[in-house]
Motif scaffolding. Structure first.
Motif, PDB file in Angstrom:
ATOM      1  N   GLN A  15       5.443   8.476  -7.034  1.00  0.00           N
ATOM      2  CA  GLN A  15       5.389   8.154  -5.485  1.00  0.00           C
ATOM      3  C   GLN A  15       3.960   7.694  -5.114  1.00  0.00           C
ATOM      4  N   LYS A  16       3.020   8.485  -5.973  1.00  0.00           N
ATOM      5  CA  LYS A  16       1.580   8.135  -5.846  1.00  0.00           C
ATOM      6  C   LYS A  16       1.294   6.675  -6.337  1.00  0.00           C
ATOM      7  N   THR A  17       1.933   6.075  -7.116  1.00  0.00           N
ATOM      8  CA  THR A  17       1.302   4.613  -7.663  1.00  0.00           C
ATOM      9  C   THR A  17       2.166   3.656  -6.983  1.00  0.00           C
ATOM     10  N   GLN A  18       3.350   4.200  -6.248  1.00  0.00           N
ATOM     11  CA  GLN A  18       4.110   3.169  -5.720  1.00  0.00           C
ATOM     12  C   GLN A  18       3.484   2.327  -4.656  1.00  0.00           C
ATOM     13  N   PRO A  19       3.098   0.993  -4.612  1.00  0.00           N
ATOM     14  CA  PRO A  19       2.242   0.476  -3.288  1.00  0.00           C
ATOM     15  C   PRO A  19       3.219   0.398  -2.017  1.00  0.00           C
ATOM     16  N   LYS A  20       2.607   0.391  -0.945  1.00  0.00           N
ATOM     17  CA  LYS A  20       3.615   0.099   0.258  1.00  0.00           C
ATOM     18  C   LYS A  20       3.424  -1.043   1.028  1.00  0.00           C
ATOM     19  N   LEU A  21       4.626  -1.501   1.530  1.00  0.00           N
ATOM     20  CA  LEU A  21       4.233  -2.657   2.192  1.00  0.00           C
ATOM     21  C   LEU A  21       3.492  -2.393   3.580  1.00  0.00           C
ATOM     22  N   ILE A  22       2.486  -3.121   3.845  1.00  0.00           N
ATOM     23  CA  ILE A  22       1.656  -2.841   5.007  1.00  0.00           C
ATOM     24  C   ILE A  22       1.413  -4.109   5.803  1.00  0.00           C
ATOM     25  N   SER A  23       1.787  -5.466   5.472  1.00  0.00           N
ATOM     26  CA  SER A  23       2.152  -6.418   6.264  1.00  0.00           C
ATOM     27  C   SER A  23       2.747  -7.518   5.692  1.00  0.00           C
ATOM     28  N   CYS A  30      -3.130 -21.199   2.476  1.00  0.00           N
ATOM     29  CA  CYS A  30      -2.332 -22.343   1.491  1.00  0.00           C
ATOM     30  C   CYS A  30      -1.017 -22.375   2.374  1.00  0.00           C
ATOM     31  N   GLY A  31      -0.821 -21.745   3.490  1.00  0.00           N
ATOM     32  CA  GLY A  31       0.472 -21.901   4.052  1.00  0.00           C
ATOM     33  C   GLY A  31       1.538 -21.052   3.887  1.00  0.00           C
ATOM     34  N   ARG A  32       1.412 -20.435   2.854  1.00  0.00           N
ATOM     35  CA  ARG A  32       2.553 -19.704   2.083  1.00  0.00           C
ATOM     36  C   ARG A  32       2.794 -18.284   2.972  1.00  0.00           C
ATOM     37  N   ASP A  33       4.165 -17.971   2.824  1.00  0.00           N
ATOM     38  CA  ASP A  33       4.426 -16.620   3.420  1.00  0.00           C
ATOM     39  C   ASP A  33       4.144 -15.630   2.299  1.00  0.00           C
ATOM     40  N   TYR A  34       3.584 -14.539   2.770  1.00  0.00           N
ATOM     41  CA  TYR A  34       3.468 -13.545   2.084  1.00  0.00           C
ATOM     42  C   TYR A  34       3.615 -11.795   2.536  1.00  0.00           C
ATOM     43  N   GLU A  35       3.902 -11.239   1.490  1.00  0.00           N
ATOM     44  CA  GLU A  35       3.856  -9.637   1.787  1.00  0.00           C
ATOM     45  C   GLU A  35       2.793  -8.862   1.056  1.00  0.00           C
ATOM     46  N   TYR A  43      -6.364  -0.097  -2.713  1.00  0.00           N
ATOM     47  CA  TYR A  43      -6.385  -1.436  -3.162  1.00  0.00           C
ATOM     48  C   TYR A  43      -5.067  -2.119  -2.742  1.00  0.00           C
ATOM     49  N   SER A  44      -5.184  -3.333  -2.377  1.00  0.00           N
ATOM     50  CA  SER A  44      -3.953  -4.175  -1.889  1.00  0.00           C
ATOM     51  C   SER A  44      -3.956  -5.487  -2.398  1.00  0.00           C
ATOM     52  N   TYR A  45      -2.829  -6.195  -2.430  1.00  0.00           N
ATOM     53  CA  TYR A  45      -2.646  -7.205  -2.990  1.00  0.00           C
ATOM     54  C   TYR A  45      -1.500  -7.986  -2.299  1.00  0.00           C
ATOM     55  N   ARG A  46      -1.278  -9.318  -2.333  1.00  0.00           N
ATOM     56  CA  ARG A  46      -0.348 -10.227  -1.786  1.00  0.00           C
ATOM     57  C   ARG A  46       0.673 -10.743  -2.436  1.00  0.00           C
ATOM     58  N   LEU A  47       1.754 -10.598  -2.192  1.00  0.00           N
ATOM     59  CA  LEU A  47       2.963 -11.144  -2.989  1.00  0.00           C
ATOM     60  C   LEU A  47       3.268 -12.464  -2.139  1.00  0.00           C
ATOM     61  N   GLY A  48       3.140 -13.489  -2.917  1.00  0.00           N
ATOM     62  CA  GLY A  48       3.736 -14.784  -2.358  1.00  0.00           C
ATOM     63  C   GLY A  48       2.277 -15.855  -2.174  1.00  0.00           C
ATOM     64  N   CYS A  49       1.225 -15.411  -2.004  1.00  0.00           N
ATOM     65  CA  CYS A  49       0.094 -16.183  -1.987  1.00  0.00           C
ATOM     66  C   CYS A  49      -1.234 -15.670  -2.891  1.00  0.00           C
ATOM     67  N   ASP A  50      -1.919 -16.614  -3.564  1.00  0.00           N
ATOM     68  CA  ASP A  50      -2.954 -15.861  -4.602  1.00  0.00           C
ATOM     69  C   ASP A  50      -4.275 -16.186  -3.936  1.00  0.00           C
ATOM     70  N   CYS A  51      -4.361 -16.791  -2.800  1.00  0.00           N
ATOM     71  CA  CYS A  51      -5.776 -16.976  -2.222  1.00  0.00           C
ATOM     72  C   CYS A  51      -6.682 -15.840  -2.464  1.00  0.00           C
TER      73      CYS A  51
END
Ligand SMILES: [Zn+2]
Length: 264
Positions: A15-23, A30-35, A43-51
């Motif tokens: 539970q602790k290590t599961q990331p939560k969708l925040i936006s 790059c104009g891509r859609d991301y989550e 620590y956060s990361y984007r899925l869909g865009c690597d910028c």
């Protein structure tokens, strides 16, 4: 049988290590859609865009290069000019004794916090002995160093003797290595700048000044501007070194003399 395995704890960890969708959104770059997902740690990361990742990678490379740069400089010039006054110096330990010193502290703090490579600025700290010029200069240097910039704090006389020592047979470095190191430091503090130097010293100073033009420099001195620029050579040297400079003149009583006076 594994006595160490605890399913309850494992569940908690998961539970602790599961990331939560925040936006969610569209990347401006790059104009891509991301989550965007975030871990408990922040620590956060984007899925869909690597910028963002590319940006972080660049930042890490820059930090690495700066650390390498400092290592190279340390190989040649260590913090040998540190003394009792500067060893434990920080903004926290600089206690202004009057309005003038409080102002000086604010200017130095601002200089340190806004330090960056795009806006090269210098400081000239003047005033008589014992007003904390070196203390303030060292405080700036420590803060700038914490931001991973390469820094060097050196007494002028010592710097010249370092140059002289390159002529020794068993010198660890050459004159040009020393010059190169000085030229590439992000912030250089010339502590106790004076004009009481030999012709050799003066010619070295010109070389040093030339390699520090348009860079971040801090000079501390107990000489007045008039005393620093008596001859044409000195004027030329000083104007090279001190472009884009904020001058601070410290006023007050010599705090190093106070204990002394009490004894009499
Ligand atoms: Zn993007």
């Amino acid at each position: 049988m594994n006595g160490l395995f605890n399913p309850k704890l494992a569940n908690k960890l998961e539970q602790k290590t599961q990331p939560k969708l925040i936006s969610e959104g569209k990347c401006d770059k790059c104009g891509r859609d991301y989550e965007e997902y975030q871990f408990k740690s922040g620590y956060s990361y984007r899925l869909g865009c690597d910028c963002k990742m590319i940006e972080q990678g660049k930042e890490m490379t820059k930090n690495f290069k700066q650390r390498q740069n400092q290592k190279e400089i340390n190989k040649i010039l260590s913090f040998s000019s540190e003394n009792e006054e500067t060893k434990n110096a920080s903004f926290e330990t600089y206690i202004p004794e009057n309005e003038n010193q409080a102002k000086a502290k604010v200017i130095c703090e601002r200089y340190a916090s806004s330090f960056n490579q795009d806006n090269k600025q210098s400081l000239l700290l003047q005033g008589s002995f014992g007003l904390g010029k070196s203390h303030l200069a060292m405080s700036v240097l420590k803060e700038v160093k914490d931001k991973n910039y390469s820094v060097l704090f050196i007494n002028l006389t010592e710097l010249i003797s370092k140059f002289r020592s390159t002529f020794d047979k068993d010198s660890q470095f050459t004159e040009s290595e020393l010059e190169k190191a000085i030229g590439q430091v992000d912030l250089m503090v010339f502590d106790d700048f004076g004009m009481n130097v030999t012709d050799y010293g003066m010619s070295k100073l010109f070389q040093i000044a030339e390699s520090r033009v348009g860079k971040h420099n801090i000079i501390t001195t107990n000489l007045s501007l008039k005393e620093l620029t008596k001859t044409k050579d000195q004027q030329r040297l000083f104007s090279r070194l001190m472009s884009n400079t904020t001058g601070i003149t410290l006023e007050g009583d010599d705090h190093r003399m106070k204990g002394f006076r009490n004894l009499t």
